[in-house]
Design an enzyme around this catalytic site. Structure first.
Site: not given
Length: 205
Positions: A23, A46, A76, A136, A165, A185
């Site tokens: 991200r 992703e 997202t 998800k 998390g 992530g």
């Protein structure tokens, strides 16, 4: 209303128990880390798209993925407009934090299997009523492994990707609870996570 299926995730995730989320790192750093993940055997990747820079990073990584016979998803994704951006950037699928039928339908119509987020039995039921079989679960660390064990009773056909998390320390507990894949992530800011997650993947191969 027409049903929407996303069973393609069985192939898109390659049956792998780990997906890496990179991200907000920019194109160059994203590509560097994605290639490292691929080299370690973590094929499912992703890239969230929350800014113009993120979309450019997705475009660069998706182009590299095509050259290597791999795929990358856009994360997202919360609006129909973002679905269009993801498609133009070369994403192979979309991932959303929550469940929005308009986004799900737009993604499916664009040829991008959608992976919407759920956190309640009501949302799971709504999603399965549409025809979705992969979902998800977010935020997974707050839901806990027990949530997934409980959902297996009423929804035995649903395949869950646990997100939020997740790290190399707790992923095993969620996989043991029946989760098909864990998406990691923020923990990847610690570069020791990738090789540890790769070991987890090999341990389940």
């Amino acid at each position: 209303m027409s049903r929407i299926e996303n069973a393609e995730f069985e192939e898109l995730l390659g049956g792998a128990p780990v997906m890496a989320i990179f991200r907000g790192l920019g194109a160059r750093r994203s590509l560097e880390l994605v290639e490292r993940a691929w080299g370690l055997g973590i094929d499912a990747v992703e890239l969230p798209i929350q800014s113009d820079d993120d979309v450019e990073a997705l475009r660069v990584v998706a182009a590299a993925a095509r050259e290597r016979g791999r795929v990358v998803g856009a994360g997202t994704v919360v609006t129909v407009e973002q679905v269009e951006l993801a498609a133009r950037a070369g994403a192979a699928f979309t991932v959303s934090p929550g469940f929005d039928e308009a986004v799900v339908r737009a993604s499916a119509e664009a040829g991008l299997p959608p992976l919407p987020g759920v956190a309640t039995a009501t949302e799971v039921q709504r999603a399965t009523a549409l025809g979705l079989s992969w979902l998800k679960a977010f935020p997974a660390s707050a839901l806990g492994p027990g949530w997934f064990r409980a959902m297996r009773g009423p929804f035995p056909g649903v395949r869950f990707v646990a997100t939020g998390g997740m790290d190399a320390d707790n992923a095993g507990g969620f996989l043991a609870a029946g989760v098909r894949s864990v998406a990691v992530g923020q923990a990847l800011e610690d570069e020791s996570q990738l090789p540890r997650l790769a070991e987890l993947l090999r341990g389940r191969g």
